[in-house]
Design an enzyme around this catalytic site. Structure first.
Site, PDB file in Angstrom:
ATOM      1  N   ASP A 112     -53.246 -57.579 -61.398  1.00 16.68           N
ATOM      2  CA  ASP A 112     -54.306 -58.452 -61.937  1.00 16.68           C
ATOM      3  C   ASP A 112     -55.211 -58.781 -61.256  1.00 16.68           C
ATOM      4  O   ASP A 112     -54.957 -59.190 -59.921  1.00 16.68           O
ATOM      5  CB  ASP A 112     -53.332 -59.688 -62.659  1.00 16.68           C
ATOM      6  N   ASP A 130     -54.900 -55.975 -70.375  1.00 14.87           N
ATOM      7  CA  ASP A 130     -54.552 -57.093 -71.087  1.00 14.87           C
ATOM      8  C   ASP A 130     -55.746 -57.599 -72.070  1.00 14.87           C
ATOM      9  O   ASP A 130     -55.658 -58.082 -73.142  1.00 14.87           O
ATOM     10  CB  ASP A 130     -54.388 -58.446 -70.073  1.00 14.87           C
TER      11      ASP A 130
HETATM   12  C1  LIG Z   1     -51.915 -59.551 -73.291  1.00 11.55           C
HETATM   13  C2  LIG Z   1     -50.543 -59.304 -73.275  1.00 11.55           C
HETATM   14  C3  LIG Z   1     -49.713 -59.356 -72.061  1.00 11.55           C
HETATM   15  C4  LIG Z   1     -49.474 -57.856 -71.517  1.00 11.55           C
HETATM   16  O1  LIG Z   1     -48.529 -57.256 -72.669  1.00 11.55           O
HETATM   17  C5  LIG Z   1     -48.355 -55.850 -72.301  1.00 11.55           C
HETATM   18  O2  LIG Z   1     -48.388 -55.292 -71.555  1.00 11.55           O
HETATM   19  C6  LIG Z   1     -47.760 -55.238 -73.702  1.00 11.55           C
HETATM   20  C7  LIG Z   1     -48.107 -54.062 -73.886  1.00 11.55           C
HETATM   21  C8  LIG Z   1     -46.189 -55.278 -73.593  1.00 11.55           C
HETATM   22  C9  LIG Z   1     -45.640 -56.470 -73.355  1.00 11.55           C
HETATM   23  C10 LIG Z   1     -44.096 -56.306 -72.624  1.00 11.55           C
HETATM   24  C11 LIG Z   1     -44.986 -57.227 -74.594  1.00 11.55           C
HETATM   25  C12 LIG Z   1     -46.135 -58.318 -74.877  1.00 11.55           C
HETATM   26  C13 LIG Z   1     -45.750 -59.626 -74.775  1.00 11.55           C
HETATM   27  C14 LIG Z   1     -46.420 -60.499 -75.449  1.00 11.55           C
HETATM   28  C15 LIG Z   1     -47.111 -61.605 -74.673  1.00 11.55           C
HETATM   29  O3  LIG Z   1     -46.783 -61.440 -73.379  1.00 11.55           O
HETATM   30  C16 LIG Z   1     -47.692 -62.906 -75.332  1.00 11.55           C
HETATM   31  C17 LIG Z   1     -49.159 -62.622 -75.072  1.00 11.55           C
HETATM   32  C18 LIG Z   1     -49.789 -63.652 -76.108  1.00 11.55           C
HETATM   33  C19 LIG Z   1     -51.340 -63.458 -75.497  1.00 11.55           C
HETATM   34  C20 LIG Z   1     -52.119 -64.463 -76.617  1.00 11.55           C
HETATM   35  C21 LIG Z   1     -53.385 -64.398 -76.465  1.00 11.55           C
HETATM   36  C22 LIG Z   1     -51.625 -64.083 -74.132  1.00 11.55           C
HETATM   37  C23 LIG Z   1     -52.152 -63.504 -73.184  1.00 11.55           C
HETATM   38  C24 LIG Z   1     -52.353 -63.847 -71.854  1.00 11.55           C
HETATM   39  C25 LIG Z   1     -52.909 -63.129 -70.949  1.00 11.55           C
HETATM   40  C26 LIG Z   1     -53.961 -62.332 -70.984  1.00 11.55           C
HETATM   41  O4  LIG Z   1     -54.959 -62.841 -71.179  1.00 11.55           O
HETATM   42  C27 LIG Z   1     -56.302 -62.121 -71.414  1.00 11.55           C
HETATM   43  C28 LIG Z   1     -52.355 -63.515 -69.452  1.00 11.55           C
HETATM   44  C29 LIG Z   1     -51.754 -62.391 -68.924  1.00 11.55           C
HETATM   45  C30 LIG Z   1     -51.240 -62.429 -67.579  1.00 11.55           C
HETATM   46  O5  LIG Z   1     -50.179 -63.032 -67.639  1.00 11.55           O
HETATM   47  C31 LIG Z   1     -50.902 -60.927 -66.756  1.00 11.55           C
HETATM   48  O6  LIG Z   1     -50.266 -61.289 -65.451  1.00 11.55           O
HETATM   49  C32 LIG Z   1     -50.142 -60.202 -67.601  1.00 11.55           C
HETATM   50  C33 LIG Z   1     -49.801 -58.860 -67.025  1.00 11.55           C
HETATM   51  O7  LIG Z   1     -51.188 -58.279 -66.708  1.00 11.55           O
HETATM   52  C34 LIG Z   1     -49.087 -58.069 -67.906  1.00 11.55           C
HETATM   53  N1  LIG Z   1     -49.623 -57.836 -69.158  1.00 11.55           N
HETATM   54  C35 LIG Z   1     -48.825 -57.916 -70.374  1.00 11.55           C
HETATM   55  O8  LIG Z   1     -47.559 -57.988 -70.165  1.00 11.55           O
END
Ligand SMILES: CCC[C@@H]1OC(=O)[C@@H](C)C[C@H](C)CCCCC(=O)CCC[C@@H](CC)/C=C/C=C(\COC)CC[C@@H](O)[C@@H](O)C[C@H](O)CNC1=O
Length: 158
Positions: A112, A130
């Site tokens: 990230d 993301d």
């Molecule tokens: C975006 C989903 C996250 C992404 O899901 C993925 O990979 C998917 C394909 C698979 C996951 C195992 C399942 C989804 C879980 C749902 C979730 O998590 C709730 C999300 C809500 C959303 C409402 C708006 C917030 C958003 C936040 C963020 C993103 O803001 C742009 C902060 C990202 C940072 O914490 C960064 O460190 C995260 C890191 O990059 C790993 N990323 C993941 O796990």
């Protein structure tokens, strides 16, 4: 008819290229100020999902991502034919999910680097995958609302 898969491939390519560049040019934890007090590039790693939830639960993330990818491809084949907005949003979700999946598979952590401070709240550091996921999910919500309005309008006109 498969141009939306190309969108997903382009998102994956840009996502992986950006992560590769961050790894090659920045030390872990190093920070570059883009806009003082608002936008920084911070080299960060996350073994969890958003906000670092479920840290290290890689098997869970693999399963959820595979389910998400299968669901998206199924919906693409079934519903995205006539609905461009839906096809684009699904390809964004596909690209984002696979982008982070590649990190989880080969690095066991996600790279990230977008670090925004929004009204004194340091938003969790995220990446292009993301962003594609959040844009894709938001577009699906918009496409669904538009569809609802059209259906209701259609009934009202009869
Ligand atoms: C975006 C989903 C996250 C992404 O899901 C993925 O990979 C998917 C394909 C698979 C996951 C195992 C399942 C989804 C879980 C749902 C979730 O998590 C709730 C999300 C809500 C959303 C409402 C708006 C917030 C958003 C936040 C963020 C993103 O803001 C742009 C902060 C990202 C940072 O914490 C960064 O460190 C995260 C890191 O990059 C790993 N990323 C993941 O796990």
């Amino acid at each position: 008819m498969y141009w939306y898969y190309i969108i997903a491939v382009v998102i994956i390519a840009i996502d992986q290229l950006s992560k590769w560049t961050i790894i090659k040019t920045m030390e872990l934890g190093e920070q570059i100020t883009v806009i003082e007090d608002f936008f920084y590039l911070t080299s960060h790693r996350n073994t969890g999902a958003a906000w670092g939830i479920l840290e290290g639960q890689m098997m869970f993330f693999y399963i959820v991502t595979v389910v998400v990818v299968i669901g998206v491809v199924y919906y693409m084949q079934k519903y995205a034919k006539g609905n461009k907005l839906l096809a684009i949003s699904l390809s964004f979700i596909l690209g984002g999910a696979i982008g982070n999946f590649i990190d989880r598979l080969f690095r066991k952590e996600v790279v990230d680097f977008f670090d925004f401070i929004i009204i004194n709240y340091d938003f969790p550091i995220f990446n292009i995958a993301d962003s594609a996921l959040v844009v894709g999910v938001s577009l699906i919500i918009i496409a669904t609302i538009i569809d609802e309005i059209k259906t209701k309008k259609g009934k009202a006109d009869k």
